[in-house]
Design a protein around this motif. Structure first.
Motif: not given
Length: 416
Positions: A15-19, A73-76, A119-122, A130-131
């Motif tokens: 999901r993060l990669a997609s966002v 890309a590798g986390g926050f 947030a909208e994309f998530a 959570q993301l």
């Protein structure tokens, strides 16, 4: 499915990669809308020329998104580093008459818009919520760090602008070096300067350590370079840019730059903490940009070959440039240096240092041993170990050449 589970973590990463992919795809659209918002709420931005808003303000916002996407890309995790282009952006705003509160406000607006978009994309499911929370925390940390960098750069530039009335203003220097006008005033002044930059010239860069007091270090460097170069050049221009001083030296007809190079060595000797880079001789404003790039790269890469009390010419780091531009960097390091680094770490040995000393001694065993304060037989034994680990024999020409290039690349880019 709980996010703590393996499948949940995989879904979260996807999901993060997609966002981030969607954010990158829409970066230009988002930033164009953001600049409209800046001009709507901030009078100082409404007064900027359209060309500056499009080429400078919008591009800075786009670059900020690209950096954020790569960072997340590798986390926050937010890296603790100074971002040079953000500092330069802050310096330009000083000369565009944008106040520091207004500049900081644009970054808060930028952060709010980007987080809401993420947030909208998530999405609204458990993973998306959570993301969004994680992204909000990371965005706040990122904006806090960037705001500190911006403030320091802005205050530094405001102070430097009044250090020396004869030094080039940063906005004029930036316009000359990039060809992109920072402001209308800078464009006019750069056009006037161009008439005196039609002949042969060379650019010198003096880098001042970040640990130095930002104002005192710059002031000392500006005064020092003027003392060194003014008597030697037909025309001389200098100004601060980030943590370096840029010196444009216009040469007399037929001048080969030898006197400038000698003065650079004297300058490097006068303050060992400074790094002095010299670009090749060029012509005209376009030549200024090329020679500056070369001088900057010489200073940046020069630590790998730096000698006490010596400036670094672009020619001195040309091999480093070639090595860093090859697509076979990883292969070269894997075949030469990395096995030695791994072995040294495991065994607390000095194979890489020995190979480096052997190369620096022009492959003379006695001189290498003297540098290492060991017996020549010890050097021979270690070079045999190098042969065993790398399958490259330091006693044959082709293998020795590869090993020497590997050491040079490692020393010029130690983080690879």
């Amino acid at each position: 499915m709980p996010i703590e589970s393996l499948d949940g973590r995989d879904a979260y990463a996807e999901r993060l990669a997609s966002v981030l992919e969607q954010l990158r795809a829409r970066r230009h659209e988002l930033c164009s809308s953001l600049v409209d918002e800046y001009t709507a709420v901030l009078a100082e931005y409404r007064e900027l020329p359209e060309s500056v808003l499009i080429r400078d303000v919008t591009d800075a916002a786009v670059q900020n998104i690209e950096y954020l996407v790569d960072t997340f890309a590798g986390g926050f995790a937010v890296p603790d580093e100074n971002i040079q282009w953000i500092r330069r952006s802050a310096a330009r705003r000083v000369h565009q008459h944008v106040s520091l509160p207004s500049l900081l406000r644009t970054y808060r607006l930028w952060g709010t818009r980007i987080w809401r978009t993420m947030a909208e994309f998530a999405g609204d499911d458990a993973i998306g919520k959570q993301l969004s929370i994680d992204a909000a925390d990371a965005m706040m940390e990122y904006l806090d760090r960037v705001s500190n960098d911006l403030s320091r750069a802005y205050i530094h530039e405001s102070a430097v602008a009044s250090v020396d009335g004869q030094a080039l203003r940063t906005d004029v220097l930036e316009t000359v070096l990039t060809g992109e006008p920072v402001s209308e005033r800078a464009r006019r002044q750069a056009a006037v300067l161009a008439t005196s930059l039609r002949g042969r010239l060379t650019v010198v860069v003096v880098q001042v350590p970040d640990r130095d007091h930002p104002l005192a270090g710059v002031q000392a460097a500006v005064l020092a370079v003027r003392d060194q170069f003014v008597p030697l050049t037909r025309s001389f221009l200098t100004g601060p840019r980030d943590h370096e001083i840029v010196c444009i030296c216009v040469l007399d007809y037929g001048e080969d730059g030898a006197r400038i190079e000698a003065a650079c060595h004297d300058l490097a000797a006068s303050e060992p903490a400074w790094t002095v880079g010299i670009g090749r001789i060029a012509e005209g404003v376009a030549g200024v940009r090329r020679s500056y790039t070369e001088a900057h790269e010489a200073a940046e890469l020069g630590f790998s070959i730096r000698q006490p009390e010596r400036a670094i010419r672009f020619a001195d780091v040309l091999l480093d440039q070639i090595l860093r531009s090859t697509r076979h960097i990883d292969a070269l390091l894997e075949e030469t240096v990395r096995p030695l680094v791994d072995y040294d770490e495991r065994k607390n040995s000095e194979l890489l240092a020995t190979l480096r000393a052997y190369v620096n001694a022009n492959f003379n065993l006695t001189k290498a041993a003297a540098e290492l304060t060991v017996n020549p037989n010890t050097v021979v034994y270690r070079l045999r170990r190098v042969h065993t680990l790398t399958h490259r024999d330091p006693m044959t020409v082709d293998d020795l050449l590869l090993l020497a290039l590997g050491v040079r690349l490692w020393d010029s880019a130690p983080l690879l």
